[in-house]
Write a protein that holds these residues in place. Structure first.
Motif, short mmCIF file in Angstrom:
data_model
loop_
_atom_site.label_atom_id
_atom_site.label_comp_id
_atom_site.label_asym_id
_atom_site.label_seq_id
_atom_site.Cartn_x
_atom_site.Cartn_y
_atom_site.Cartn_z
N GLY A 1 0.84 -1.21 0.00
CA GLY A 1 0.00 0.00 0.00
C GLY A 1 0.87 1.25 0.00
N ALA A 2 1.92 1.24 0.82
CA ALA A 2 2.84 2.40 0.88
C ALA A 2 3.58 2.57 -0.44
CB ALA A 2 3.84 2.21 2.02
N GLN B 1 2.56 1.69 -3.39
CA GLN B 1 1.61 2.17 -4.40
C GLN B 1 1.39 3.67 -4.25
OE1 GLN B 1 -1.79 -0.30 -4.12
NE2 GLN B 1 -2.30 -0.13 -6.28
N ARG B 2 1.26 4.14 -2.99
CA ARG B 2 1.04 5.57 -2.76
C ARG B 2 2.23 6.36 -3.27
NH1 ARG B 2 -1.02 3.60 2.03
NH2 ARG B 2 0.85 4.06 3.24
N ASP B 3 3.46 5.87 -3.03
CA ASP B 3 4.67 6.58 -3.46
C ASP B 3 4.81 6.57 -4.98
OD1 ASP B 3 5.22 7.16 -0.91
OD2 ASP B 3 7.11 6.06 -0.78
N LYS C 1 3.22 9.20 -7.01
CA LYS C 1 3.79 10.56 -6.96
C LYS C 1 5.06 10.70 -7.78
CE LYS C 1 2.29 11.43 -2.21
NZ LYS C 1 2.83 11.43 -0.86
#
Ligand code: HXC
Ligand code: NAP
Length: 298
Positions: free
Chosen positions: A287-288, A290-292, A295
């Motif tokens: 999840g982390a 994917q979030r990064d 960006k």
């Protein structure tokens, strides 16, 4: 961080030009701030252009000076060359490089794929060497001095169970530090390294301690009973670039409250985790990631 958190005299790093890979976040950011507060011109790189821009804006807004963000993926040698062309044409040779960029996650080694290994080793082992090599060639061609500090971990001494690709890659950089300190010492290019213990940062905690928050202030088993404070790391990094430390070469200095002497590899306790705990850690880490990824600009 404020000027009062630093132990050094005003303007100590004036005239220095230092590149910090992964300087937009975490430990890289606090080193950038420390160098900037003492008068250095600072360049920060990473893959997420927006994160770098924000950091540069925040730091120059708070303290003035010069902090230049450059989006660069250090896994790509051509991108490194372009970044260094930009830096060199912006005011001359760098005086220092911090190999700080890294990728990491906890995983049982038997769960890794070749791509999982490469996701980490291509950043830490190969990428850091490529940046070092390109800077070194420029310094040697111009007959200029240089100083390189690599951010390792204490796992280079006692292993990193459940973080094997990171531990292997950092151990490689440890040997690079010792080897090039000797090979390029006569050219006035110095190599040292810092091996931090736990310093809670968003990037590290999302991948190494995915079920707890970065607010954690105690470290069970640490002889000092706590995690590292960010300015402590900045002060050590500043020392290694400061005039007066030139005879320090080929060293890897731990800053961990003596945790590695006390406890062995940091993730040994994960031997007790169940399949379910590994599954939920993996989901949280991805999840982390994917979030990064969303960006990234390069
Ligand atoms: C097993 C995993 C995994 C996990 C990813 N992979 N997470 N395998 N367990 N938890 C595998 C994937 O399955 C895939 O292989 C491969 O790795 C690539 O995955 P991606 O998600 O596509 O990778 P990518 O988006 O490129 O992300 C790279 C990353 C990411 C390294 C995985 O975490 C990253 O960019 N991190 C940068 C920031 C960071 O990590 N900071 C922490 C540094 S802290 P397959 O074969 O399935 O395709 C640090 C502290 C050390 O180093 C000391 C503390 C005390
Ligand atoms: P972090 O905030 O996640 O820092 C990692 C940085 O590396 C990020 O800014 C990331 O930016 C950059 N990066 C990753 N891949 C890159 C690539 N291919 N090209 C360019 N930049 C890249 O984590 P941190 O905790 O501050 O870690 C910093 C360093 O300290 C790492 O070397 C880590 O191993 C070391 N360390 C940390 C601890 C700790 O407790 N925090 C302990 C020991 C050692 P992008 O994602 O935007 O590219």
């Amino acid at each position: 961080m404020t000027r009062d958190d630093l132990m050094f005299k005003e303007g100590l790093l004036k005239g220095q030009r230092i590149l910090i890979t992964g300087g937009g976040t975490g430990l890289g950011k606090v080193m950038a701030e420390g160098f900037q507060l003492l008068g250095a011109e600072v360049y920060i790189c990473g893959r997420r252009g927006g994160v770098l821009e924000e950091t540069a804006k925040e730091l120059t807004g708070a303290h003035g000076g010069k902090v230049v963000p450059i989006a660069c993926d250090i896994r790509v040698p051509e991108a490194i060359s372009e970044m260094l062309d930009q830096v060199w044409s912006d005011g001359g040779a760098l005086t220092g490089l911090v190999n700080n960029a890294a990728g990491n996650f906890i995983s049982r080694t038997e769960d890794l794929t070749p791509r999982g290994f490469e996701a980490i080793s291509n950043i830490v082992f190969r990428g850091s060497f490529f940046v070092t090599l390109d800077c070194g060639k420029r310094w040697i061609a111009e007959g200029k001095p240089g100083a390189v500090t690599s951010i390792l971990t204490t796992w280079v001494w006692n292993g990193g169970p459940f973080t094997v690709p990171s531990a292997m890659s950092k151990a490689g950089l440890n040997i690079m530090t010792q080897s090039l300190a000797v090979e390029w010492g006569p050219k006035n290019i110095r190599f040292n390294a810092i091996a931090p213990g736990p310093f809670p940062t968003e990037g590290a905690w999302a991948r190494l301690n995915p079920t707890s928050s970065t607010g954690e202030s105690s470290a069970p088993g640490n002889p000092m009973g706590r995690v590292g404070h960010m300015p402590e790391l900045a002060n050590l990094a500043i020392y290694l670039f400061a005039p007066g430390s030139e005879y320090v070469n080929g060293q890897t200095i731990a800053i961990d409250g003596a945790a590695h002497q006390a406890g062995g590899g940091g993730f040994s306790r994960l031997r007790e985790w169940t399949d379910e705990q590994w599954e939920s850690a993996r989901t949280a880490i991805q999840g982390a990631n994917q979030r990064d990824r969303a960006k990234r600009t390069v």
